[in-house]
Design a protein around this motif. Sequence first.
Motif, PDB file in Angstrom:
ATOM      1  N   UNK A   1      46.985 -31.837 -49.983  1.00  0.00           N
ATOM      2  CA  UNK A   1      46.279 -31.073 -48.969  1.00  0.00           C
ATOM      3  C   UNK A   1      46.727 -31.533 -47.590  1.00  0.00           C
ATOM      4  N   UNK A   2      46.556 -30.675 -46.609  1.00  0.00           N
ATOM      5  CA  UNK A   2      46.893 -31.010 -45.230  1.00  0.00           C
ATOM      6  C   UNK A   2      45.603 -31.266 -44.458  1.00  0.00           C
ATOM      7  N   UNK A   3      45.485 -32.462 -43.873  1.00  0.00           N
ATOM      8  CA  UNK A   3      44.289 -32.821 -43.121  1.00  0.00           C
ATOM      9  C   UNK A   3      44.536 -32.519 -41.653  1.00  0.00           C
ATOM     10  N   UNK A   4      43.852 -31.520 -41.124  1.00  0.00           N
ATOM     11  CA  UNK A   4      44.025 -31.088 -39.742  1.00  0.00           C
ATOM     12  C   UNK A   4      43.068 -31.839 -38.824  1.00  0.00           C
ATOM     13  N   UNK A   5      43.310 -31.708 -37.523  1.00  0.00           N
ATOM     14  CA  UNK A   5      42.416 -32.310 -36.538  1.00  0.00           C
ATOM     15  C   UNK A   5      41.017 -31.717 -36.648  1.00  0.00           C
ATOM     16  N   UNK A   6      40.946 -30.428 -36.948  1.00  0.00           N
ATOM     17  CA  UNK A   6      39.648 -29.771 -37.090  1.00  0.00           C
ATOM     18  C   UNK A   6      38.892 -30.329 -38.293  1.00  0.00           C
ATOM     19  N   UNK A   7      39.634 -30.542 -39.405  1.00  0.00           N
ATOM     20  CA  UNK A   7      39.001 -31.108 -40.590  1.00  0.00           C
ATOM     21  C   UNK A   7      38.502 -32.522 -40.301  1.00  0.00           C
TER      22      UNK A   7
END
Length: 427
Positions: A1-7
């Motif tokens: 999974x890609x962990x974004x700044x929003x997440x």
Amino acid sequence: MSITAEHTTEYVDALAAFIAASPSSYHAAAETARLLRAAGFEPLSETDAWDTTAGRHYVIRDGAIIAWSQPAASTGLTPFRMLGAHTDSPGFKLKPKPTIGAHGWIQAGVEVYGGPLLNSWLDRELELAGRLVTRSGTEHLVRTGPFMRIPQLAIHLDREANSGLTLDRQRHTAPVYAVGDATQADLLGHLAQLAGVAAWDVAGYDILTADTAPLARFGLNHDLCAAGRMDNLTSVFAGLRGLLGASEDAGHISVLAAFDHEELGSETRSGASGPFLADVLGRLAAGLGASEGDRQRALAASWCLSADAGHAVHPNYPEKHDPANRPVAGGGPLLKINANQRYATDAHGAALWSRACAAAGVPYQEFVSNNTVPCGSTIGPLTATRLGIRTVDVGVPLLSMHSARELAQVDDLVALGAAAGAFFAGA
């Protein structure tokens, strides 16, 4: 999974709210239950008969909570995927006859709970939180909000304070919360009023201190995070998020076991050395019609992540850490290893953690103690010993563990949650 700044922002904000709602182990169990109910989990009582053929349930025992997601296709041979953590943190606990004081100050009589860094609790706005039990046996949660403070002696009266501060646990840790005549004050009466019960009806209480400052996110890149009780609410929260995302069609029963009293050694009815987890798993097995042989086969195929905070390398004390294994903040959650099995990780556990982190798309790093620094322990060896389940010890790296406020890097917090989700998904 890609962990974004929003997440990351969403995760840390939700963790902050969870910590703020959990000033005691009893509040942590209640807040976990509230979030589980909102997601469709149904509460069970230990005194009732259970229909455990399928579904999502939880049960609370004092300051501990066990929750599970059980697929409809489960049988007596279905293995478990469990994440174990603990709800309590070091601090102070209210003594009997708690209203004390002298010289115009009204104070609370407290007993040291666990192994706190005593100096870190000085000059902070603290609250009292926990449970009151009335004569009928009814339990009431209560918290005061900012209420008291353990005042440090001014340097003018102790010129050597910066050369070495020594605190007497009895004489120097009593918080102040008012001025006046202590014989005219009634601390228990105040707590009873907050809980909405009559003071005369309070027959017992378990009340602890907590730092009231909220979680703070700060630093050059806004990637540092400080809060109280990160050991071990970070793991409880990661396990909760992982369980909420667990598939109801998985080939295993997903379990979150958040125990109380780990900071005291876990030898209580709601601690990891107690019977709580074995009781719940036994009732689930019975509900599935498992024979004793079936139960043993299911446990042999099961896994437990023992999730508890660990130590990042301290930049001011690097000599306290192993010279080759130096986990850094932001390097990912820890795989905790100890040759003397103070942590339960073995080679198979290391492989499992590697798979879970790879599936989550997050890094991890090994932690092992310097041979001259004694290693602490976790619930991991206790769970492995009591149930025979393969167990691996993991957690987020912290600085200032057992301080009133501990320090982490936000990416490590989110990565632990992602890895817990991958573990429950079957990685």
